[in-house]
Design a protein around this motif. Structure first.
Motif, short mmCIF file in Angstrom:
data_model
loop_
_atom_site.label_atom_id
_atom_site.label_comp_id
_atom_site.label_asym_id
_atom_site.label_seq_id
_atom_site.Cartn_x
_atom_site.Cartn_y
_atom_site.Cartn_z
N ASP A 105 37.91 -7.19 60.97
CA ASP A 105 36.47 -6.97 60.78
C ASP A 105 36.16 -6.98 59.29
O ASP A 105 36.86 -6.33 58.49
N ASP A 106 35.14 -7.73 58.88
CA ASP A 106 34.81 -7.86 57.46
C ASP A 106 34.52 -6.50 56.82
O ASP A 106 34.91 -6.25 55.68
N ARG A 107 33.85 -5.63 57.56
CA ARG A 107 33.51 -4.31 57.01
C ARG A 107 34.76 -3.48 56.77
O ARG A 107 34.90 -2.84 55.73
N ARG A 108 35.69 -3.50 57.74
CA ARG A 108 36.92 -2.73 57.57
C ARG A 108 37.78 -3.29 56.45
O ARG A 108 38.42 -2.53 55.70
N ALA A 110 36.66 -4.76 53.80
CA ALA A 110 35.99 -4.34 52.56
C ALA A 110 36.34 -2.89 52.23
O ALA A 110 36.55 -2.54 51.07
N GLN A 111 36.43 -2.04 53.25
CA GLN A 111 36.81 -0.64 53.03
C GLN A 111 38.24 -0.54 52.50
O GLN A 111 38.54 0.26 51.61
N GLU A 114 38.26 -1.55 48.95
CA GLU A 114 37.68 -0.48 48.15
C GLU A 114 38.71 0.63 47.90
O GLU A 114 38.84 1.14 46.78
#
Length: 254
Positions: A105-108, A110-111, A114
């Motif tokens: 998942d792109d959001r995960r 990115a996390q 980070e």
């Protein structure tokens, strides 16, 4: 520049992750490896800051490689990327920075980036190394001196001697200190294996106490037992652990 390698025995998995990471500023792909052995060779030639590591691979699993890397003087950050969610607890036991499920998942992702940027940018890498080395030492001695509690971009060292009692919270454990409670990402059953039995005592399936904190055993309600600690905490005692607690208080067999 953050140097990383991708370790996955399946070519599509390596390609998908490589494409997903291409747009990350300041991140440089150093090697793609189809096995733990190939990753070991690549890291010997050129150390990396981050390893994206599959768990289930032929011949040698990603968990085995992660444990080995954790014993190095300067281990890389480990981010597991796997199709299976059954290894999450094992992954966090070896202090993986993150655990990503396929399809990514792109959001995960990115996390995870980070977290890695924060860990490296805030100069927390030394604390991360200490956590890995502490875990490696504990697996050999079956006892540890400190917990390394992680949050985004930070690792806090909590000394075992400062922990008054511990309580289960799902796959986490609450470390109860004199002035605060800290949530640590390991299950109570695993933490129990790493504590010294002459210092800590299990009183319930959900609780472990420091022996020198035990003050009083009481019968409450409909015959249930409860232990009172020096810090003031009152905890349920299960029948299974009652005799051990009585022995701690000096009246075993009564």
């Amino acid at each position: 520049m953050t140097r990383y390698i991708i370790v996955d025995d399946e070519a599509p998995g390596r390609a998908n992750l490589r494409l997903a990471l291409q747009e990350q500023p300041g991140w440089q792909l150093q090697a793609e490896c189809d096995s733990a052995a190939a990753a070991r060779d690549a890291l010997a030639r050129a150390p990396a800051d981050v390893v994206f590591l599959d768990i289930q691979m032929p011949r040698e699993s990603g968990l085995e490689l992660a444990r080995e890397l954790g014993r190095q003087p300067a281990p890389p950050l480990i981010i597991f990327v796997t199709a299976y969610n059954t290894h999450a607890v094992d992954a966090f036991e070896v202090h993986a920075l993150d655990y990503l499920l396929k399809p990514i998942d792109d959001r995960r992702l990115a996390q995870a980036i980070e977290r890695a940027n924060a860990m490296l940018g805030l100069r927390q890498h030394d604390a991360y190394r200490a956590a890995l080395h502490g875990y490696a030492a504990a697996t050999h001695t079956q006892a540890m001196d400190s917990f390394h509690v992680r949050s985004v971009g930070n690792i806090e060292q909590v000394r075992v001697r400062d922990v008054l009692w511990l309580q289960a919270a799902g796959n986490y454990v609450e470390l109860h200190l004199a002035q605060r409670t800290v949530l640590h990402r390991l299950p109570l059953s695993r933490v129990e294996q790493l504590l010294r039995p002459d210092e800590f005592l299990r009183v319930h399936r959900t609780a472990i106490v420091r022996r020198d904190q035990v003050r009083r055993l009481s019968v409450v309600g409909d015959g249930r037992h409860e232990v009172t600690l020096a810090c003031g905490a009152q905890l349920a005692v299960s029948a299974r652990h009652l005799q051990d607690l009585k022995a701690c208080l000096g009246f075993a067999g009564q």
